[in-house]
Design an enzyme around this catalytic site. Sequence first.
Site, mmCIF file in Angstrom:
data_model
loop_
_atom_site.group_PDB
_atom_site.id
_atom_site.type_symbol
_atom_site.label_atom_id
_atom_site.label_comp_id
_atom_site.label_asym_id
_atom_site.label_seq_id
_atom_site.Cartn_x
_atom_site.Cartn_y
_atom_site.Cartn_z
ATOM 1 N N THR A 1 -47.788 48.091 -34.261
ATOM 2 C CA THR A 1 -49.160 48.608 -34.343
ATOM 3 C C THR A 1 -50.090 47.588 -34.978
ATOM 4 O O THR A 1 -51.227 47.403 -34.533
ATOM 5 C CB THR A 1 -49.173 49.936 -35.138
ATOM 6 O OG1 THR A 1 -48.490 50.914 -34.357
ATOM 7 C CG2 THR A 1 -50.587 50.428 -35.402
ATOM 8 N N ALA B 1 -39.566 45.338 -33.607
ATOM 9 C CA ALA B 1 -38.128 45.151 -33.803
ATOM 10 C C ALA B 1 -37.337 46.453 -33.735
ATOM 11 O O ALA B 1 -36.227 46.490 -33.206
ATOM 12 C CB ALA B 1 -37.880 44.473 -35.161
ATOM 13 N N CYS C 1 -46.401 72.549 -28.877
ATOM 14 C CA CYS C 1 -45.875 73.210 -30.068
ATOM 15 C C CYS C 1 -45.191 72.234 -31.011
ATOM 16 O O CYS C 1 -45.089 72.472 -32.199
ATOM 17 C CB CYS C 1 -44.866 74.288 -29.680
ATOM 18 S SG CYS C 1 -45.646 75.651 -28.866
#
Lengths: 390, 206
Positions: A72, A202, A328
Amino acid sequence: MKKNYFDNCKTTQPAPEVIEAMMPYFGDKFIFPANFVSGGSTAAEELEGFKKSVADSIGANTSEIHFTDSGTLANNIAIKGFLSENAKHGIHIIVSVIDYPDLLTNAAFFEKSGFEVTYLETDENGFINLEQLKNAVRPDTIMFMTTFVNHTVGSIQPVKKIREILDTADHKVVMHVDAGQAYGKLSIDVNELGIDLMSISAHKIHGPQGIGALYQRKGVVLGQVVHGINRMDKHQTGAVSMANIAGFAKAVELTFSDFEKNINHLRELSNYLLEKIEKTIPYTLLNGPRGEGRAPHNINISFDYIEGEAIMLMMDIAGISVATGSACASQGLKANYILMAMGRNHEQSHSSMKFTLSRYNTKEEIDHAVEKLAEIVKELRSRSPLYNKE
Amino acid sequence: MQYSQKVLDHFMKPHNIGKIENPDAEATEGSPACGDQVSIYLKVNDKTQVIEDIKFQSYGCASNIATASIITDMVMGRTLDEAKKVTWKEAADALDGLPPVKMHCSVLAVDTLRKAIKDYEIKHGLAEKETFGKNTIVEELKKVIYPKVGEDIVTLKMVKYVGFENGIATVDVDIPKFDEHRDNVVEEIKEHLEQIKEIKKIKITI
């Protein structure tokens, strides 16, 4: 290794060899890479070696690899770094509605700050619309982003064809690829595919969590995203975990030393899994493409008349880990956005189950999982007011 | 976030699961599109008004199944008047609690039970169909749970205005712009109000 684990898209168990490779860096090898001092020089040499392992695995140069604290973060450094530095050349970017949240949330962030974003649509199998892409490229388009292997349905985006389309523009459009699910599952050569920026992680290939890497093609300029002291990388400033990097490099070595065999194993297992489910359980629907257009480790399938969180929980109680696209089971109580964009209805999305395999899974585990799954689906259908077949 | 052992017990081995053939009353609430639907069937002694048998079917997640199961236990052998008084909070408590994000399951189970009882009462001339008014909308909004805290949006004072004119229901809700549950709350309001046939159009302002 943990048995009956089929949620390898989310994260994988570190290989024993990986843990072994990391251990010295928690002991005597704690010293940061640096010049002139003995421990530091050794560390610096080792770091270069680790970079080379990653670089070789994607046909890149060592200087084009930057280790980051996660996939990220690599995405953020690539997107924020590129767009902040290059806004003077244009303010238009292209992404698709089925991309990984890292790309979509970054696109939304830049849209809010004045960029214009084209969101490409998907077909019913999870492939982005190339005709739409052809028409979307504008004189001020500076970046195209894509998720190489879709994290939900495993569709492999035709990156090479995309490059060809982008190259018809009379200026350079930089391509950023999130390869989190593709790396180690497909053969990737950044030069052959014309990729400019690429993120990998990784822990998707049996390496440790908390380490990723950014490939940055030479000549592509990125602005600073993480400001701070430059210890070993200009983009990932501050301290970097040598243990994690060593573990990452070991995972890369393991993945690519028997790459073909590994891929064949995954392909064989996922075909076996799909065949077995479709043979054993009625009223199912495969989500995503069949065959070569699909990553070898992903099977996503919906079970009519029942809901996915219930299936997932019963599987979990039986000691089997799988994922679901049900609202849900999600924090925001929303149906899976990728399945919905592909034209699945709410029920199909709520009842979808995702199996993602790893090199450590076996046929015996799949036999066991499908046997349990068949029992669970039967039990839940017997409780469902929507099911009137028996 | 984890389910209590009691939720898991009822989920794995639900009580009173199935269908009653020729029930005295029944109701189905929720929808597969929302990911949860419950059907409840009743057998009622017409002299004593005691629930002699109750069964349910569920399309839904673990907490959906567990709340429907516990409710059937709570009202089996009770009179309709007693059964009507069971609240969704009591049902959740009986399961040793539910995660806030799952409270709406308890609301759905209780709502289905009450609708089944209403079905019985209307069939037996014990109640009339409710007349529609602004209050009907407010009552319906009390079934919309804010998933972050597991409490309904009326009690939480998130509903600032409710209006009804010429078939148009207007609801003004106070919910932060970047709240991750914002879309979900809006969807829930729509789903609840769409069931009311008097409402032709729904306007939600945030």
